[in-house]
Design a protein around this motif. Structure first.
Motif, mmCIF file in Angstrom:
data_model
loop_
_atom_site.group_PDB
_atom_site.id
_atom_site.type_symbol
_atom_site.label_atom_id
_atom_site.label_comp_id
_atom_site.label_asym_id
_atom_site.label_seq_id
_atom_site.Cartn_x
_atom_site.Cartn_y
_atom_site.Cartn_z
ATOM 1 N N ALA A 84 0.920 -1.146 -0.015
ATOM 2 C CA ALA A 84 -0.127 0.017 -0.088
ATOM 3 C C ALA A 84 0.867 1.254 -0.033
ATOM 4 N N GLU A 85 2.223 1.237 0.143
ATOM 5 C CA GLU A 85 2.966 2.524 0.063
ATOM 6 C C GLU A 85 2.718 3.098 -1.239
ATOM 7 N N MET A 86 2.591 4.412 -0.926
ATOM 8 C CA MET A 86 2.492 5.483 -2.198
ATOM 9 C C MET A 86 3.494 6.281 -2.403
ATOM 10 N N LEU A 87 4.671 6.294 -1.641
ATOM 11 C CA LEU A 87 5.851 7.081 -1.962
ATOM 12 C C LEU A 87 6.803 6.337 -2.549
ATOM 13 N N ALA A 88 7.486 6.829 -3.584
ATOM 14 C CA ALA A 88 8.552 5.921 -4.277
ATOM 15 C C ALA A 88 9.868 6.515 -3.504
ATOM 16 N N ASP A 89 10.777 5.625 -3.458
ATOM 17 C CA ASP A 89 12.017 5.954 -3.024
ATOM 18 C C ASP A 89 11.811 6.495 -1.601
ATOM 19 N N ARG A 90 11.027 5.862 -0.714
ATOM 20 C CA ARG A 90 10.664 6.496 0.664
ATOM 21 C C ARG A 90 11.916 6.707 1.573
ATOM 22 N N LYS A 91 13.095 6.037 1.276
ATOM 23 C CA LYS A 91 14.265 5.861 2.116
ATOM 24 C C LYS A 91 15.363 6.619 1.547
ATOM 25 N N PHE A 92 15.053 7.079 0.221
ATOM 26 C CA PHE A 92 16.085 8.048 -0.279
ATOM 27 C C PHE A 92 17.481 7.416 -0.945
ATOM 28 N N LEU A 93 17.204 6.276 -1.487
ATOM 29 C CA LEU A 93 18.294 5.716 -2.545
ATOM 30 C C LEU A 93 18.976 6.669 -3.284
ATOM 31 N N ASN A 94 18.210 7.378 -4.009
ATOM 32 C CA ASN A 94 18.599 8.403 -5.247
ATOM 33 C C ASN A 94 18.625 9.990 -4.435
ATOM 34 N N ARG A 95 19.506 10.642 -5.125
ATOM 35 C CA ARG A 95 19.962 11.826 -4.782
ATOM 36 C C ARG A 95 18.437 12.756 -4.657
ATOM 37 N N VAL A 96 18.314 13.736 -3.966
ATOM 38 C CA VAL A 96 17.031 14.584 -4.061
ATOM 39 C C VAL A 96 17.692 15.799 -4.809
ATOM 40 N N THR A 97 17.178 16.123 -6.108
ATOM 41 C CA THR A 97 17.755 17.286 -6.854
ATOM 42 C C THR A 97 16.644 17.198 -8.040
ATOM 43 N N ALA A 116 10.069 8.366 4.905
ATOM 44 C CA ALA A 116 8.821 9.052 5.013
ATOM 45 C C ALA A 116 7.926 7.693 4.433
ATOM 46 N N SER A 117 6.796 7.844 5.004
ATOM 47 C CA SER A 117 5.490 6.912 4.597
ATOM 48 C C SER A 117 4.461 7.424 4.357
ATOM 49 N N LEU A 118 3.591 7.093 3.626
ATOM 50 C CA LEU A 118 2.146 7.334 3.290
ATOM 51 C C LEU A 118 1.452 6.126 2.610
ATOM 52 N N MET A 119 0.273 5.902 3.495
ATOM 53 C CA MET A 119 -0.698 4.903 3.068
ATOM 54 C C MET A 119 -2.065 5.310 3.043
ATOM 55 N N PRO A 120 -2.872 4.652 2.302
ATOM 56 C CA PRO A 120 -4.346 4.597 2.886
ATOM 57 C C PRO A 120 -4.454 4.221 4.194
ATOM 58 N N ALA A 121 -5.252 4.741 4.991
ATOM 59 C CA ALA A 121 -5.367 4.589 6.561
ATOM 60 C C ALA A 121 -5.912 3.099 6.567
ATOM 61 N N ASP A 122 -6.873 2.547 5.584
ATOM 62 C CA ASP A 122 -7.506 1.469 5.845
ATOM 63 C C ASP A 122 -6.469 0.151 5.271
ATOM 64 N N ASN A 123 -5.152 0.380 5.309
ATOM 65 C CA ASN A 123 -4.382 -0.594 4.878
ATOM 66 C C ASN A 123 -4.320 -1.891 5.668
ATOM 67 N N VAL A 124 -4.130 -3.007 5.400
ATOM 68 C CA VAL A 124 -4.275 -4.020 6.226
ATOM 69 C C VAL A 124 -2.624 -4.748 6.444
ATOM 70 N N PHE A 125 -2.057 -4.476 7.619
ATOM 71 C CA PHE A 125 -0.643 -4.751 7.708
ATOM 72 C C PHE A 125 0.077 -4.332 6.714
ATOM 73 N N GLY A 126 -0.236 -3.015 6.050
ATOM 74 C CA GLY A 126 0.523 -2.764 4.933
ATOM 75 C C GLY A 126 0.248 -2.798 3.787
ATOM 76 N N PHE A 127 -0.700 -3.756 3.613
ATOM 77 C CA PHE A 127 -1.237 -4.238 2.258
ATOM 78 C C PHE A 127 -2.493 -3.481 1.932
ATOM 79 N N LYS A 128 -2.784 -3.245 0.433
ATOM 80 C CA LYS A 128 -4.135 -2.616 -0.006
ATOM 81 C C LYS A 128 -5.176 -3.524 0.593
ATOM 82 N N ALA A 129 -6.065 -2.872 1.326
ATOM 83 C CA ALA A 129 -7.325 -3.594 1.666
ATOM 84 C C ALA A 129 -8.286 -4.108 0.698
ATOM 85 N N ALA A 130 -8.487 -3.375 -0.272
ATOM 86 C CA ALA A 130 -9.423 -3.878 -1.470
ATOM 87 C C ALA A 130 -8.671 -5.015 -2.220
#
Length: 712
Positions: free
Chosen positions: A57-70, A211-225
């Motif tokens: 369910a994670e919505m952010l790409a590269d949330r741990k900043f493997l790549n340079r922010v530029t 950083a992390s952002l998911m729909p609040a209804d995620n189930v243990f991190g998975f997309k509920a639907a």
């Protein structure tokens, strides 16, 4: 409407293909006194690649900043990996690039973390756009920050261009030590270009660790639907984490605190792997959808010691060294995983850690020996390739460059049994004691055939009734190969080695500079149905099967939420619900299948697959308690078809239920692309009833129909 016709001579076959009338309709005789072993439910499997998958369910790409922010273009931008083609969303500076640097000295996870230098009242920070947000939907997340006492940091979810089109959460005062702060947002509007901003004002600086952002209804991190619909679909087994991905994957990267798992450059598909979904998360996923877990270990860059440690982490008691680690991660009880795949397509030069056929069987033995020392009860899948698979892949890579251009080999095509390209034969010759299942893959292009003279793919001019058999004929080739292996290695008769078809799927692409053809919406669904029929008919030799696009059988809306089943998913569900655990019934008929074009021994079997009921394919089975029969009929033609059923060995009793899958009116053609369809609108199944079991059927064009009724 055409009736199914008797077919006995080549001239009659030509008449059939032309659609001309013939005198006698085919009769399908279903003999319930002749049954096969039960159909294992494990043929209804789904395949997940890479480690963190599309059900996460994670919505952010590269949330741990493997790549340079530029804001500067990345000359070597990663894609999303398998199933996620194209550039991925990036973190960009909020403000000028000069105020964001990547700090290796104070990294939260991985090699570095963004350090943002502040400039009074001007906001500075990092942000990521491209988020699909739904009005009124709640989102939950977190951010790990460290910073100077004078830094005033806030996190905003933005859904528009007006000042009020955002929700901002102020972060408490920061310290030099990283701290994690929870986030809760509610989007104020629908958008496909929402944005998360982490920005600050004041003095000093701050670090963004994760950083992390998911729909609040995620189930243990998975997309509920997605979880709801995958459970509805009927998956019985899930394979993870790959695929080509596994050959460069270290399972240790995916355990422990999710935010502290290192991000990695994903080598197989030039992707980015967050390692958010690891072994413990996969096991939670399997519990949620009710699937048997199938874990693949790395036999590419991996080694026997790492594989044995993985087995100990998963199955060892909490008193063992790695069992203690699992318990410390919140899972004291052993998982008891039985099915383990050793490697993936290790015959392929595209595979990380590929080695010669003279070396790899010994590596397989070393790995299995070490794994079984930890847990003697595990069942092992070997990474094999019969000569037809090696030949097909060789032509595909040489001509189409699917993975990488192959060097020419001197051996003639199709490759021979016992040759240096007979990967499965080499494993059976040296490693049969270390094999419970032969892992075999097969793909196919329904619109392409391999020309016997040129030994290259060319566009097919066949009708859909023959194109749909391209893949099921490849299944038939596997059983023909097994018969050859038994002749070469008679001791196999005393071993219960079964096939694990743990990757298979139709593909679509053009050739010779021509684009991929526009397919009938039912071409791939019916191709899949015929593959399942072949699995069912050979229930004595098929131990499990995992569809590559299985997890893509869901229909998703524009926000990425599952809203139903696509046609491929509906086909799997219908066949699962009526044939999992059932006893195959012998089907005889008067109309043999028509040979398809292609090259025998590569993309065409010596004997056509299917039941002798051309142009239909008929399969029947009894429920395990023999009180109910189900008959599955595939009509791969674009006209209605009529056929007679003759029932023997049992008597029908009572009414019959009818379940039918066809393309919805106005359905769009199947998407083009070499990897098949991974998206599409939801499909529905028509249900009806008959006053008694059918004796003569009329099935609509391009359809799958199942008849179910009680017997005595």
């Amino acid at each position: 409407m055409r009736r199914c016709r008797r077919s006995v001579t080549s001239s009659t076959l030509i008449v059939l293909l032309a659609g001309a009338a013939a005198a006698e309709p085919v009769a399908a005789r279903l003999d319930a006194s002749r049954t096969g072993p039960p159909i294992t439910p494990l043929v209804f499997g789904g395949f997940m690649e890479p480690a963190t998958t599309r059900v996460w369910a994670e919505m952010l790409a590269d949330r741990k900043f493997l790549n340079r922010v530029t804001s500067q273009p990345d000359p070597a931008a990663v894609t999303g990996g398998f199933g996620r083609r194209g550039p991925q969303p990036r973190w960009l500076p909020v403000g000028a690039d000069a105020f964001v640097e990547m700090d290796k000295a104070n990294a939260f996870v991985g090699a570095w973390s963004p350090l943002v230098r502040l400039e009074g009242a001007v906001p500075r920070g990092v942000g990521q756009a491209g988020l699909a947000l739904r009005a009124g939907r709640a989102y939950a997340g977190r951010v790990a920050l460290a910073g100077s006492p004078g830094a005033k940091v806030s996190v905003s979810l933005v859904w528009g261009t007006s000042p009020g089109d955002r929700q901002t959460i102020p972060v408490p005062a920061l310290t030099a030590r990283y701290a994690t702060f929870p986030l809760k947002f509610t989007a104020g509007a629908d958008t496909s270009d929402g944005r998360l901003e982490i920005a600050g004002t004041g003095t000093g600086m701050f670090h963004v660790g994760v950083a992390s952002l998911m729909p609040a209804d995620n189930v243990f991190g998975f997309k509920a639907a997605a979880i709801r619909w995958l459970k509805e679909l009927g998956f019985e087994i899930a394979r993870w984490p790959g695929g080509n991905f596994v050959s460069a994957y270290d399972w240790r990267d995916g355990i422990g605190d999710r935010d502290k798992r290192p991000p990695r450059r994903e080598l197989a598909w030039n992707g980015l792997e967050s390692n958010d979904m690891g072994i413990d998360d996969f096991m939670a996923f399997c519990r949620l959808i009710g699937a048997t877990p199938y874990l693949a270990v790395n036999s590419g860059l991996g080694d026997a010691h790492s594989a044995a440690e993985e087995v100990e982490y998963v199955n060892g008691p909490a008193t063992s060294r790695l069992g203690k680690l699992r318990a410390a991660n919140g899972h004291p009880a052993p998982y008891g995983v039985k099915i383990w795949g050793v490697g993936n397509e290790m015959y392929g030069p595209w595979q990380w850690g590929h080695m010669s056929i003279r070396q790899y069987p010994e590596k397989h033995n070393l790995m299995v020996r070490a794994m079984r020392e930890v847990d003697p009860t595990i069942e092992v899948i070997a990474s094999g390739a019969t000569p037809e698979e090696a030949s097909w892949c060789y032509i595909e890579n040489r001509q189409l460059g699917t993975f990488a251009e192959r060097e020419a080999v001197s051996e003639p095509l199709p490759f021979a049994f016992g040759s240096t390209q007979d990967w499965t034969g080499a494993l059976l010759a040296t490693s049969a004691e270390s094999i419970d299942y032969l892992g075999e893959h097969f793909y196919g292009y329904p619109n392409l055939v391999i020309d016997p003279a040129a030994l290259q793919f060319v566009l097919s001019d066949e009708p859909m009734a023959l194109k749909v058999r391209r893949l099921s004929n490849r299944v038939q080739l596997k059983f023909e190969a097994w018969d050859e292996y038994v002749k070469r290695f008679p001791g196999l008769r005393d071993k219960d080695i079964r096939f694990a078809f743990d990757e298979w799927s139709p593909r679509n692409r053009g050739v010779g500079g021509k684009p991929a053809p526009v397919n009938h919406p039912m071409l791939n669904p019916l191709t899949n149905a015929l593959v399942y029929h072949e699995f069912f008919r050979h229930s004595d030799k098929v131990g499990l099967a995992v569809a590559t696009g299985g997890m893509g059988g869901l229909a998703n809306d524009s926000h990425g939420d599952a809203i139903g089943l696509r046609l491929e998913g509906l086909v799997m569900k219908l066949l699962h619900d009526h044939f999992a655990g059932a006893l195959p019934v012998a089907v005889d008929g008067s109309s043999p299948q028509v040979p398809t074009k292609g090259t025998v021994g590569i993309d065409n079997s010596a004997r056509p697959s299917g039941s002798p009921t051309y142009p239909l394919d008929v399969f029947a089975a009894l429920r395990a308690d023999r009180t109910k029969m189900a008959i599955s009929v595939v009509n791969p033609t674009e006209t209605p078809q009529e056929c007679d059923f003759i029932l023997a060995g049992v008597q029908a009793s009572g009414p019959a239920r009818v379940y039918q899958v066809t393309a919805p009116t106005g359905a769009a053609p199947a998407p083009a692309g070499p990897w098949g369809a991974f998206s599409g609108p939801p499909a529905t199944m028509a249900e009806s009833s008959l006053p008694e079991a059918p004796q003569r059927i009329i099935v609509p064009p391009a359809s799958l129909t199942v008849y179910a009724f009680e017997v005595r």
